[in-house]
Scaffold this motif. Structure first.
Motif, PDB file in Angstrom:
ATOM      1  N   ILE A 217       0.843  -1.176  -0.057  1.00 54.09           N
ATOM      2  CA  ILE A 217      -0.107   0.018   0.068  1.00 54.09           C
ATOM      3  C   ILE A 217       0.756   1.199   0.147  1.00 54.09           C
ATOM      4  CG2 ILE A 217      -1.736   1.516   1.403  1.00 54.09           C
ATOM      5  CD1 ILE A 217      -2.746  -1.486   2.537  1.00 54.09           C
ATOM      6  N   GLN A 218       1.676   1.364   0.816  1.00 56.06           N
ATOM      7  CA  GLN A 218       2.755   2.520   1.064  1.00 56.06           C
ATOM      8  C   GLN A 218       2.068   3.865   1.057  1.00 56.06           C
ATOM      9  OE1 GLN A 218       5.723   2.125  -2.029  1.00 56.06           O
ATOM     10  NE2 GLN A 218       6.912   0.946  -0.478  1.00 56.06           N
ATOM     11  N   LYS A 219       0.933   4.031   1.876  1.00 58.71           N
ATOM     12  CA  LYS A 219       0.270   5.003   2.271  1.00 58.71           C
ATOM     13  C   LYS A 219       0.238   5.517   3.555  1.00 58.71           C
ATOM     14  CE  LYS A 219      -2.869   4.599  -1.869  1.00 58.71           C
ATOM     15  NZ  LYS A 219      -2.456   5.926  -2.732  1.00 58.71           N
TER      16      LYS A 219
ATOM     17  N   ASN B  18      -1.504   7.289   5.535  1.00 65.95           N
ATOM     18  CA  ASN B  18      -2.563   7.503   6.239  1.00 65.95           C
ATOM     19  C   ASN B  18      -3.538   6.339   6.125  1.00 65.95           C
ATOM     20  OD1 ASN B  18      -3.089   7.596   3.400  1.00 65.95           O
ATOM     21  ND2 ASN B  18      -5.013   8.871   3.542  1.00 65.95           N
ATOM     22  N   MET B  19      -3.027   5.191   5.682  1.00 61.19           N
ATOM     23  CA  MET B  19      -3.732   3.989   5.757  1.00 61.19           C
ATOM     24  C   MET B  19      -2.982   2.858   6.849  1.00 61.19           C
ATOM     25  SD  MET B  19      -6.196   3.807   3.159  1.00 61.19           S
ATOM     26  CE  MET B  19      -6.445   5.050   1.886  1.00 61.19           C
TER      27      MET B  19
ATOM     28  N   ASN C 162      -7.318   9.947   7.727  1.00 64.53           N
ATOM     29  CA  ASN C 162      -6.898   8.734   8.099  1.00 64.53           C
ATOM     30  C   ASN C 162      -7.907   7.569   8.181  1.00 64.53           C
ATOM     31  OD1 ASN C 162      -4.114   9.627   8.824  1.00 64.53           O
ATOM     32  ND2 ASN C 162      -4.870  10.639  10.360  1.00 64.53           N
TER      33      ASN C 162
ATOM     34  N   LYS D 298      -2.049  -5.870  -3.275  1.00 65.95           N
ATOM     35  CA  LYS D 298      -2.316  -4.677  -3.965  1.00 65.95           C
ATOM     36  C   LYS D 298      -3.822  -4.659  -4.556  1.00 65.95           C
ATOM     37  CE  LYS D 298      -0.744  -0.352  -5.014  1.00 65.95           C
ATOM     38  NZ  LYS D 298      -1.895   0.376  -4.925  1.00 65.95           N
TER      39      LYS D 298
ATOM     40  N   ASP E 201      -4.225   5.846  -9.701  1.00 69.30           N
ATOM     41  CA  ASP E 201      -4.290   4.421  -9.151  1.00 69.30           C
ATOM     42  C   ASP E 201      -5.334   3.382  -9.652  1.00 69.30           C
ATOM     43  OD1 ASP E 201      -2.271   4.923  -7.296  1.00 69.30           O
ATOM     44  OD2 ASP E 201      -3.672   5.979  -5.938  1.00 69.30           O
TER      45      ASP E 201
END
Length: 627
Positions: free
Chosen positions: A520-522, A524-525, A569, A598, A615
């Motif tokens: 994911i590399q986010k 806020n997740m 978030n 993913k 995305d």
């Protein structure tokens, strides 16, 4: 009879003050002068009915005429008229008896209505637009002589023998250079339509051309001819002056069209009629209120004895009733009304409470009389009722018995009925009854279906004020909380401690969490591994109920700006019991693991409408590749 004099004023000249403070609202001079003419006309009718005047009443209309060349505007009536002595008393003394106090008290006034009328200044509003004002008048009293009064806006005046031969008064305004717009037929018609449309005495403004039947032509078809008739601009008996027993539904509907020519028909209306402890008449209409309710405001018109005052009725009508349309007429509210008067006056407070009660009683009566019809109207009136419940405690107490909650199956329940429906299935381990709701049934369908599988009911809360209504329900109802259907995975919306056991070992859970975080590399997740039913989706994306609610309220200007500026978030709930997650854990190929993680994450985003731009393009490409 010839007399010159000076109006006694001990401070600066009053006329520049009138002009200075009333400049922005100068059109109300015509309202004042026409209202005075109507009063004089009604007085002669009253004297005649009491047998104190035996003469012929004649044609009792008020006439407005203008002469573009002479630059004059004349307001004429056939009312009681004045003698020279009465002119001195009413025009000179009364208007200026309080002049010193007036200048002192109102030199800082902001609102034109704070000024006019306070010291008999209604007549003197004429000097806002005129360099000179002339009165020609003849009293109804036997043997009275006609009198004239002329003043050029200074403190000097002249009284002389008048020219008028019939009972009544002419007020002649010699319009000043800055106010020549008031010598236009269209401008005068516009002002008369605004303020004088419903005055109780006919108001004539010029003539108009009408068609009239004129026999038949050679083929036997009807012929018409054009005739000039008086242009009477007002309806002297609007429906609020009549008894409800005299009126049919079509009367109310046609009056609504007269007020709001381009509006849809209203849903229903309330006829107000009370004479104690204050005087109030009127008709309030319930329009079809759409979700853009800001556009609906300022549609109630306030009158005093049929003279229009304003359509800014915020201090007379409770805030939530501003969504209604219609007319309120109260002689207890002065014609020259100021905001400070409205906020302090006890009559106004009583009127406010009375209207709230009448509206609540009407809605209650409609609900009891025909619940099905009430439910059909709910989409149009629900917003209004909820708004009332939020803003007015007295209204809430009455409305809680007829306010309706609607679920995603389009079933209607009162607040008490709904609690009875869900409390057995939707009570958590702490005894809290949890109401689950959606604000976008299409977008949150995945979550709704998941909730329905557990026999949970989902309410529809999609109006602009439902955020506030939800908060209020939580405050008013005992041991009750509301959660949006996507605020958490369904198993955790109502915490019952009966979640299925984990099929993943602790080591595998750590591995899955790490895999998803890399894929994911986010920031806020936040990834969490949950023990959910294998039938649920492999990944759910949710936002904490409190946090999302605060952000929504900040967006609506609810004073939560701090929350509005925080980043969004989300929680990524990975269902450790789903077969796809087991497949990811057991796959040796790291590239395939990452792609599957993913893909599962993007599917969750897609179901929430959160997958956009590059995305979304990448997801489509990956989906084709995986197929």
């Amino acid at each position: 009879m010839q007399e010159k004099g000076t109006i006694s004023i001990h401070t600066e000249n009053i006329f520049p003050i009138i002009k200075k403070f009333l400049y922005s609202d100068n059109e109300i001079f015509l309202r004042e002068l026409v209202s005075n003419a109507v009063d004089a006309t009604q007085k002669i009718k009253r004297l005649s009915s009491l047998n104190q005047y035996q003469g012929e009443l004649g044609d009792l209309q008020v006439e407005i005429a203008f002469d573009e060349e002479k630059k004059t505007l004349t307001i004429s009536d056939r009312g009681i008229g004045m003698t020279a002595e009465e002119i001195k008393k009413y025009i000179n003394q009364i208007a200026f008896s309080g002049a010193t106090e007036f200048v002192e008290k109102f030199k800082d006034a902001k609102d034109a209505n704070e000024l006019i009328g306070k010291f008999g200044l209604g007549f003197y509003s004429a000097f806002m637009v005129a360099d000179k004002v002339e009165i020609q008048t003849l009293s109804y009293q036997e043997g009275a002589e006609p009198a004239s009064w002329i003043c050029d806006g200074s403190t000097e005046f002249e009284i002389a023998m008048g020219t008028r031969t019939e009972r009544g008064t002419d007020i002649i305004l010699y319009i000043n250079k800055d106010s020549e717009e008031f010598l236009s037929k269209y401008k005068l018609q516009e002002i008369l339509d605004k303020y004088c449309r419903f005055l109780p005495v006919p108001i004539k403004f010029g003539t108009k051309t009408e068609s009239e039947a004129d026999g038949e032509d050679e083929e036997g078809k009807p012929k018409y001819k054009s005739v000039e008739v008086d242009n009477i601009i007002n309806n002297t008996q609007p429906i609020w002056t009549k008894s409800p027993t005299e009126l049919k539904d079509e009367d109310y509907l046609s009056f609504y069209k007269e007020l709001y020519p381009f509006s849809e028909d209203p849903l229903f209306w309330i006829h107000l009629n009370v004479d104690y402890p204050f005087n109030l008449t009127g008709v309030l209409y319930f329009p079809k209120i759409k979700n853009d309710f800001e556009l609906q405001r300022n549609k109630i018109k306030l009158f005093s004895r049929q003279v229009f005052i304003t359509d800014e009725v915020k201090d007379i009508v409770p805030e939530f009733l501003m969504l209604l349309h219609g007319v309120i007429d109260s002689p207890d509210i002065p014609l020259n009304v100021s905001r400070s008067f409205l906020q302090a006056d006890s009559s106004v407070k009583k009127i406010n409470n009375y209207i709230t009660k009448k509206v609540a009683d009407k809605l209650s009566e409609l609900f009891k009389k025909d619940r099905k019809a009430f439910e059909e109207k709910w989409q149009d009136i629900g917003l209004f009722v909820k708004y009332g419940m939020i803003s007015e405690d007295k209204f809430y107490e009455k409305a809680k018995d007829f306010a309706l909650l609607v679920n995603t199956k389009n079933e209607f329940y009162t607040i008490d009925e709904y609690r009875d429906k869900v409390k057995a299935q939707q009570t958590d381990k702490d005894g809290q009854v949890v109401y689950i709701y959606t604000n976008d049934a299409a977008k949150q369908d995945t979550f709704i279906q998941s909730a329905n599988k557990k026999d949970y009911d989902v309410l529809l809360m999609n109006s602009p004020i439902d955020n506030h209504f939800i908060n209020q329900l939580e405050q008013k109802l005992e041991k009750t909380s509301l959660k949006r259907v996507d605020a958490d995975v369904t198993d955790k919306l109502i915490n019952k401690e009966d979640n299925p056991p984990h099929v993943l070992t602790e080591e595998q859970s750590v591995k899955v969490k790490s895999l998803f975080e890399k894929a994911i590399q986010k920031p806020n997740m936040k990834v969490e591994i949950e023990s959910l039913s294998p039938d649920e989706l492999p990944v759910h994306i949710t936002m904490d109920e409190f946090m999302r609610r605060m952000k929504d309220m900040a967006q609506m200007g609810g004073g939560m700006n701090f929350y509005g500026s925080l980043p969004e978030n989300y929680k990524v709930a990975v269902n450790g019991n789903h077969p796809l997650i087991s497949r990811i854990v057991n796959t040796e190929n790291e590239e395939e693991q990452s792609q599957l993680a993913k893909q599962a994450f993007d599917l969750a985003l897609l179901s929430q409408g959160l997958l956009t731009g590059a995305d979304l393009t990448e997801f489509v490409k990956r989906s084709v590749h995986l197929i």
